[in-house]
Design a protein around this motif. Structure first.
Motif, mmCIF file in Angstrom:
data_model
loop_
_atom_site.group_PDB
_atom_site.id
_atom_site.type_symbol
_atom_site.label_atom_id
_atom_site.label_comp_id
_atom_site.label_asym_id
_atom_site.label_seq_id
_atom_site.Cartn_x
_atom_site.Cartn_y
_atom_site.Cartn_z
ATOM 1 N N ASP A 65 16.816 69.440 114.399
ATOM 2 C CA ASP A 65 17.224 68.482 114.767
ATOM 3 C C ASP A 65 17.835 67.700 113.577
ATOM 4 O OD1 ASP A 65 18.804 66.553 115.433
ATOM 5 O OD2 ASP A 65 17.551 65.806 116.993
ATOM 6 N N PRO A 66 19.120 67.720 112.619
ATOM 7 C CA PRO A 66 19.067 66.639 111.520
ATOM 8 C C PRO A 66 18.570 64.975 111.831
ATOM 9 C CG PRO A 66 21.388 67.478 112.375
ATOM 10 C CD PRO A 66 20.422 68.260 113.299
ATOM 11 N N ALA A 67 18.710 64.697 112.989
ATOM 12 C CA ALA A 67 18.487 63.513 113.485
ATOM 13 C C ALA A 67 17.217 63.131 112.962
ATOM 14 C CB ALA A 67 19.014 63.008 114.807
ATOM 15 N N MET A 68 16.402 63.706 113.591
ATOM 16 C CA MET A 68 14.231 63.831 113.119
ATOM 17 C C MET A 68 14.394 64.202 111.442
ATOM 18 S SD MET A 68 13.601 62.538 115.763
ATOM 19 C CE MET A 68 11.904 62.045 115.081
ATOM 20 N N GLY A 69 15.565 64.541 110.945
ATOM 21 C CA GLY A 69 15.301 64.862 109.273
ATOM 22 C C GLY A 69 15.438 66.469 109.360
ATOM 23 N N GLY A 70 15.506 67.267 110.673
ATOM 24 C CA GLY A 70 15.416 68.699 110.633
ATOM 25 C C GLY A 70 16.349 69.267 110.396
ATOM 26 N N ASP A 71 17.014 70.599 109.526
ATOM 27 C CA ASP A 71 17.869 71.363 109.193
ATOM 28 C C ASP A 71 18.193 71.692 110.976
ATOM 29 O OD1 ASP A 71 19.745 72.180 107.221
ATOM 30 O OD2 ASP A 71 18.291 74.246 106.950
ATOM 31 N N PRO A 72 19.827 72.404 110.549
ATOM 32 C CA PRO A 72 20.365 72.852 112.171
ATOM 33 C C PRO A 72 20.654 74.376 111.356
ATOM 34 C CG PRO A 72 22.135 71.273 111.298
ATOM 35 C CD PRO A 72 20.464 70.927 110.147
ATOM 36 N N VAL A 73 20.667 74.454 110.166
ATOM 37 C CA VAL A 73 21.367 75.493 109.695
ATOM 38 C C VAL A 73 19.848 76.773 109.240
ATOM 39 C CG1 VAL A 73 22.397 77.524 107.641
ATOM 40 C CG2 VAL A 73 22.705 75.237 108.242
ATOM 41 N N LEU A 74 19.064 75.833 109.636
ATOM 42 C CA LEU A 74 17.296 76.898 109.930
ATOM 43 C C LEU A 74 17.388 77.264 110.819
ATOM 44 C CD1 LEU A 74 14.981 76.716 107.984
ATOM 45 C CD2 LEU A 74 13.762 75.308 108.557
ATOM 46 N N TYR A 75 17.761 76.815 111.925
ATOM 47 C CA TYR A 75 17.702 77.148 113.738
ATOM 48 C C TYR A 75 18.476 78.531 113.620
ATOM 49 C CZ TYR A 75 18.531 78.129 118.350
ATOM 50 O OH TYR A 75 18.601 78.935 119.173
ATOM 51 N N GLN A 76 19.889 78.869 112.616
ATOM 52 C CA GLN A 76 20.464 79.545 112.766
ATOM 53 C C GLN A 76 19.742 80.705 112.169
ATOM 54 O OE1 GLN A 76 24.427 78.892 111.340
ATOM 55 N NE2 GLN A 76 24.434 76.795 112.732
ATOM 56 N N HIS A 77 18.621 80.341 110.976
ATOM 57 C CA HIS A 77 18.322 81.508 110.541
ATOM 58 C C HIS A 77 17.139 82.013 111.160
ATOM 59 C CE1 HIS A 77 19.376 81.706 106.295
ATOM 60 N NE2 HIS A 77 19.575 80.275 106.347
ATOM 61 N N PHE A 78 16.360 80.807 112.206
ATOM 62 C CA PHE A 78 15.127 81.372 113.221
ATOM 63 C C PHE A 78 15.921 82.877 114.184
ATOM 64 C CE2 PHE A 78 10.877 79.516 112.693
ATOM 65 C CZ PHE A 78 11.360 78.835 110.488
ATOM 66 N N PHE A 79 16.597 81.811 114.461
ATOM 67 C CA PHE A 79 17.252 82.725 115.723
ATOM 68 C C PHE A 79 18.001 83.904 115.619
ATOM 69 C CE2 PHE A 79 20.575 83.494 118.357
ATOM 70 C CZ PHE A 79 20.622 83.528 119.799
#
Ligand code: HEA
Ligand code: HEA
Ligand code: CUA
Ligand SMILES: [Cu+2]
Lengths: 544, 215, 317, 115
Positions: A233-247
């Motif tokens: 979650d970008p609001a928490m400093g995360g990266d949405p594209v990383l989720y897509q890699h994981f998924f």
């Protein structure tokens, strides 16, 4: 050994009676049947939601449901079709039933685990469907962040459901690998195994390697939602594209979980119905393993426009094309198998031929999507929707139907009405092309997917597509009737109606509780139609 | 059916001999272990990526972990790995009493591990070094230090769950050992519980330096 | 360069589009050839070798090295070509030329906001000059969206908290559809706009006018315009019917119930707050989905909107 | 079938020496971590961890004596873990290769630090 009469009287279906004997059964055949009922039930729900989707899209603006309901509908449709129908479909129903028979085993290696996998499946499915329906999940089956971390629908319980379902898949995978390694009948060497077994083996490898990653992805998604851990979650400093890699690390290999067993069935059916030795046995067997391993290296092709680095996009595109090659090898081998055969056109063969036709289209459009610049235009349009329906419905489902019709007599000891079966096959084939070929054009013209309403210029094709969907529906409707009729009233049938040479046809139909009267000793290859044929359950060898 | 030879009570009907059953069970266990490895792989990827993005923050943040306790736990876990390996050996030698003692020792070590973890956790909770949005600590420089603690709690948390699962498995084989289910001929469940326990140890072997030591 | 499109593709209206189309057509033709080989071959074989008479034994053909090499190597060569071709164009799409007009594009539920260098801005309508490369710096206020213009063959995801870049050059004047191509919630399918390619002169005039909008309009008229152009209209009606958000007609003086249980009679300050900080008070029966307009609307524009919303009361009665 | 022939029984001495080796390596890695070698700290720590892992796998988990299939299975899992990490990093580490602006978050800190 046992006469025709005993075959009818004593088999796995009737040797024990009562609900309890089914719910506590450790017999792989009965577990296959339990899976058959439950998976078909969910397929029905998934199919009905598809018809609602097509109804809604028949013209722009609201037809039957509002925007939010539509979004929930395609999430429901996608999630059910993927997680509840097509991934478990072939391995859990047909694999469970015929795989031990094919290798001459009395059961799978871990019968209790097998039963557990069914319970886990049921529990996870009900959990998932319950949260999809009551919790109004509307993220699409991909759960992309940060939409899935910010929407207030029950994403958490839905993902938990999918997480639980993962165990079912893993259990089946473990069971198959061990069964194939350890329980083959005497003489059944690796290269005497039917190709469906090879395909199931490759599938099981993917299930075991990829599914845990989906598990951790979903756990991280839940943690992100509940704790805000700051990975996706970008609001928490995360990266949405990383989720897509994981998924996609899971979900791309998963598409080969869907297709590989289907390809296995096609190998069986093509050989048997052209009474020809399969061409390129080794090539087909190894290409399954090849696909299984390379499939782990290409997930980034779902992310060419996601903002991933150009370098990664390049690598992923390159590797994507490499998976196309083994699939092509299989297609050509099947083609070559037909050459100089003695071909008949019973229903399983009709579905296998539909597979060749439809999967070729699906595969080639996959190549278009793998080409970087073209994918930029086509990504997230109906072109992609058409691609994956061609490979999943046109590929896997056709193969599944081929297998279902091929083994139906073995499963029930009774056969279905060939006439109606051909009508249904025809309706499904035509309806399918009407529904989804138009979507290739729609997509290439720019129609984005997951749209509840659309611009007027797309209306004619959408309407056309919707009509096709109802033709498919009619086909399945007929199929449901004649298959159910066959179960209870169908014509009784001997051991080997198709004259096939694999072991499951050497036992009674339906098989007895312990599968074989005697553990078979294997001397022939599974497709030696050049020297053996079976007529009225009698094996005839060509004298040498 | 023609295997009317001696059919030991532990042999399931679809296996023809006990060696086949044993190998099958172990193969199944190994495959299960690799699913566990891949389950953890997601968290290691999480670690690798954020560490490569924010190396300084990771170094600053890791200094707030207690190396002494981490080392203690490493030693505890390694010892427990040794004791369970020895437990299996004792069973191979048909020494049931020794097996029981060693299994109990393993369980005790696992419990010590959890207790130490509990103290570490409660200290962090107390300081507000919590994962994600509950993070309230202010003493760490660098971008988004809460992410380090997210990684820390996810990794050690998932590992902790595996420790508990391992204890359940060991408890179960311990019970069966006490009930005299095993012998030098048949002890596969202990072996499998042992394999699982070693995997828990393996994960920790990497966790420990990655979280506690790198600076 | 074709302007009508083909059976599959829409008209090609950017400089990169013909390159994409060429590869598309290349793969299409190759696929048709292979399709004819595989499916045509199947059709031929099943006709020629359909079962005739009684079952005999079939030929023992299980291998043919040459054939197998051919059907492995030819596809490999073809996919190499496709790969390099695709990658070349892809790189071009990702490396903007040196001299570009830079525009900031912001996606948010569910509209597009474009900010130009001179302070001008527009919503949902991207106005660009013909024959000039335009570079877009994309970012999102909330979830992932995707900037997609089919006629230009470009698409780029719009991510929260990160910039992505895309560029295009349109050789012909005209209006082209702009879609959001990444699922972003309820009105994803309505997050559409237009790219207006105009002559250099018109572009400059437009820039001039938009950097100083509202000129020559009364505050109320200006508000009415903003209601349309700032996408309030996607969620709020002015005819009294509820939409994604409550209707704006008759708002002033209406007593609103909020999800936290409190209530309040709507006044100017409340409207202002609703626009700048919509999540502060969420009206009962609605989702907290309204985007904040903080930093998007200037003071004067908010004034205009408030005046306009006030005016809706009068006409309503 | 003789069972004894199949089941390798590792000598007590081997187990104990491996145990001692693991302890020693643990101590070494802790001690070394207090010396600063820059980027090498990571490498050293990982090398030591891997030696420990190999010892556990080979001796405690019997990979050395058991069916080689198990060794293959286990190695495959490790290969796929590295595939996962490496291919993902091809993205995350390379985002600035064309345009710097694409690699950096717009707002560096998470919202929880805003208060
Ligand atoms: C059964 C499932 C299945 C299968 C088998 C495939 C097979 C393939 N898929 Fe597909 N795909 C999906 C299911 C599947 N896919 C799904 C579900 C999605 C979308 C998910 C979502 O976003 O919701 C998707 C999306 C998808 C994308 C992302 C599109 C996007 O979102 O932008 C891409 C891109 O590369 C792709 C490529 C491929 C390729 C190259 C193959 C190859 O394996 C195909 C290989 C086969 C052939 C090529 C045909 C036979 C070959 C010959 C006869 C030889 C001659 C060949 C040549 C000359 C090349 N697929
Ligand atoms: C296995 C996978 C699978 C299958 C088979 C189907 C089948 C169908 N799908 Fe689906 N579809 C997906 C997987 C699948 N789909 C996925 C993954 C998505 C993406 C979701 C997302 O975006 O997140 C999608 C999305 C999707 C969309 C796009 C929605 C959008 O983007 O807005 C559309 C639109 O037309 C569609 C239509 C259809 C239709 C008309 C069928 C028809 O073929 C269905 C016909 C089937 C029936 C009518 C069932 C009848 C069954 C019985 C009567 C029981 C039979 C009983 C026995 C045989 C015993 N699907
Ligand atoms: Cu914005 Cu879809
Ligand atoms: Cu894919």
């Amino acid at each position: 050994m046992s006469g025709n009469k005993t075959e009818v009287e004593k088999n796995y279906l009737n040797d024990q009676k009562g609900i309890k004997s089914w719910l506590l059964t450790l017999d792989h055949k009965r577990i296959g049947i339990l899976y058959l009922y439950s998976i078909m039930f969910f397929f029905f729900i998934g199919g009905m939601s598809a018809l609602l989707i097509r109804l809604e899209l028949i013209r722009p603006q609201e037809v039957i449901v509002g925007a939010d309901t539509y979004n929930q509908l395609f999430t429901l449709h996608g999630a059910i079709m993927i997680f509840l129908f097509i991934i478990p479909g072939i391995p859990a129903i047909l694999g469970n039933f015929v795989l031990p028979l094919m290798i001459g085993a009395k059961d799978v290696a871990f019968p209790k685990l097998n039963l557990a996998s069914w319970y886990v499946y049921i529990f996870g499915s009900l959990f998932a469907v319950y949260s999809l329906v009551t919790g109004a999940v509307d993220t699409g089956w991909t759960f992309y962040t940060p939409y899935s971390t910010s929407t207030d629908t029950s994403v958490v319980s839905m993902t938990l459901g999918a997480f639980i379902l993962g165990f079912s898949s893993i259990f089946t995978g473990i069971n198959f690998i061990v069964t194939i390694h350890k329980l083959r009948a005497p003489g059944m060497t690796w290269f005497k195994m039917p190709l469906f077994v090879w395909a199931s083996y490759a599938t099981a490898i993917i299930q075991v390697l990829a599914t845990p990653v989906l598990g951790i992805t979903l756990l991280l998604l839940i943690a992100e939602r509940l704790l805000g851990i700051g990975i996706f979650d970008p609001a928490m400093g995360g990266d949405p594209v990383l989720y897509q890699h994981f998924f996609w690390f899971y979900s791309h290999p998963a598409v080969y979980i869907m297709i590989l067993p289907g390809m296995g069935i096609i190998s069986e059916v093509i050989a048997v119905f052209s009474k020809k030795k399969i061409f390129g046995y080794n090539a087909i067997a190894f290409s399954s393993l090849g696909i299984a391993l390379v499939s782990f290296l290409v997930w980034g092709h779902h992310m060419f426009t996601s903002g991933q680095s150009e370098f990664a996009a390049m690598i992923f595109s390159f590797l994507t094309f490499l998976v196309g090659i083994p699939s092509g090898i299989k297609m050509f081998n099947w083609l070559a198998t037909l050459y100089k055969g003695s071909i008949t056109f019973e229903t399983p063969m009709l579905y296998a031929l539909s597979f060749m036709f439809l999967f070729a289209i699906g595969g080639f459009t996959g190549i278009m999507l793998g080409a970087l610049s073209v994918d930029v235009h086509l990504h997230d349009t109906y072109f992609v929707v058409a691609h994956f329906h061609y490979v999943m419905m046109g590929g896997t489902v056709m193969a599944f139907l081929a297998g279902l019709h091929y083994w139906w007599p073995k499963i029930w000891g009774r056969t279905y009405n060939e006439f109606w079966a051909r009508i249904a096959a025809f309706l499904i084939f035509v309806g399918f092309n009407v529904t989804f070929f138009s979507q290739f054009i729609l997509g290439a013209k720019g129609m984005p997917r997951r749209y509840y309403t659309y611009l007027d210029q797309y209306q004619p094709l959408h309407a056309f597509s919707s009509v096709g969907a109802f033709v498919i529906g009619a086909g399945f409707f007929i199929m449901a009737f004649y298959l159910i009729h066959a179960m209870v009233r169908g014509k009784r049938i001997g051991r080997n109606p198709w004259g096939a040479l694999t072991l499951e046809w050497t036992t009674t139909s339906p098989p007895s509780h312990h599968n074989f009267e005697e553990i078979p000793v294997v001397k022939n290859g599974p497709y030696d139609f050049d020297r053996i044929r079976v007529e009225n359950d009698k094996w005839i060898y060509k004298e040498e | 059916m023609n295997h009317t030879e001696t059919h030991p009570s532990f042999l399931a009907h679809h296996f023809s001999e006990s060696e086949q059953q044993r190998e099958s069970a172990k193969l199944g266990m190994w495959i299960f272990l690799i699913t566990e490895v891949l389950l953890f792989s997601g968290l290691f990827t999480f670690y690798a990526i954020y560490r490569s993005w924010y190396p300084d923050m990771f170094i600053n943040a890791h200094q707030h972990l207690n190396v002494a306790l981490g080392t203690l736990n490493t030693i505890v876990l390694i010892t427990s790995s040794l004791t369970i390996a020895l437990a299996i050996r004792s069973m191979q030698l048909n020494n049931r009493r020794q097996t029981i003692i060693l299994l109990i020792t393993t369980l005790a070590l696992a419990a010590i591990f959890l207790v130490v973890k509990y103290f570490e956790y409660s200290h962090k909770f107390h300081l507000g070094q919590l994962p994600g949005k509950f993070y309230t600590f202010t003493g760490i420089k660098g971008t988004n230090p809460h992410v380090f603690f997210s990684v820390y709690f996810m990794l050690t948390g998932l590992h902790g769950i595996h420790v508990i699962a391992g204890m359940i498995a060991i408890g179960w084989v311990l019970r069966r050992t006490i009930n005299n289910h095993f012998s030098a001929e048949y002890y596969t469940p202990i072996e499998n519980a042992g394999l699982y326990w070693h995997l828990v140890d393996l994960v920790w072997i990497y966790l420990f330096p990655l979280l506690y030591l790198i600076g | 360069m074709d302007t009508t499109g083909t059976l599959f593709l829409p008209p090609a209206n950017s400089t990169i589009a013909p390159e994409v189309d060429a590869l598309f057509q290349f793969i299409l033709v190759t696929s048709i050839i292979f399709f004819l080989i595989v499916v045509g071959g199947t059709a031929y074989f099943i006709y020629k070798y359909r079962k005739k008479g009684k079952d005999g034994f079939t030929a023992d053909i299980s291998e043919n090295r040459t054939l197998e090499i051919i059907w492995t190597v030819i596809p490999i060569i073809l996919v190499f070509i496709i790969f390099f071709w695709g990658f070349k164009t892809y790189l071009k799409m990702h490396v903007p030329p040196a001299e570009t007009i830079q525009i900031k594009a912001t996606g948010q539920k569910w509209f597009w906001q474009f900010d130009y260098d001179n302070g001008a801005s527009s919503t949902n309508d991207l106005v660009v000059p013909v024959g000039k490369p335009v570079e877009l710096l994309l970012s999102s206020q909330d979830v992932v969206h995707s900037f997609y213009v089919p006629n230009f063959r470009i698409k780029m995801d719009v991510l929260p908290n990160r910039y992505t870049v895309t560029w295009f050059e349109a050789p012909r004047q005209g209006e082209y559809d702009l879609f959001c191509a990444e699922f972003c919630g309820t009105s994803h399918s309505k997050m559409i706009g237009k790219v207006k390619v105009v002559s250099e002169r018109e572009y400059n005039e437009w820039l001039e006018a938009s950097s100083n909008p509202g000129e020559g309009l009364s505050l109320e008229e200006y508000g009415a315009k903003l209601y349309q152009s700032k996408a309030c209209v996607t969620c709020h009606s002015i005819d009294g019917s509820p939409n994604i958000g409550p209707t704006l007609s008759g708002l002033i003086g209406r007593t609103e119930q909020f999800t936290d249980g409190s209530s309040l009679s709507a006044d100017e300050n409340y409207i202002r707050e609703s626009i700048l900080n919509p999540q502060a008070k969420v009206v009962k029966g609605y989702q907290p989905v309204m985007p904040t307009y903080q930093g998007i609307l200037k003071d004067k524009e908010i004034d205009a909107l408030v005046t306009y919303i006030k005016s809706l009361n009068k006409t309503g009665e | 079938m003789s069972i004894k022939a199949h089941h390798h029984i590792t000598p007590l001495k081997t187990y104990l020496s491996v145990g001692v080796a693991l302890m020693v390596l643990t101590i070494i890695t802790v001690v070394v971590s207090f010396v600063h070698f820059g980027a090498f700290n990571l490498i050293i720590a990982m090398v030591i961890a891997s030696i420990k892992a190999v010892l556990v796998a080979l001796f405690f988990m019997h990979l050395l004596y058991d069916n080689k299939l198990f060794m293959a299975i286990f190695s495959i899992s490790l290969i796929f873990v590295s595939v996962f990490i490496i291919l993902t990093m091809f993205d995350t580490m390379q985002r600035d290769s064309i345009d710097e602006v694409k690699a950096k978050p717009i707002k560096k800190n998470a919202i929880i630090y805003d208060k």
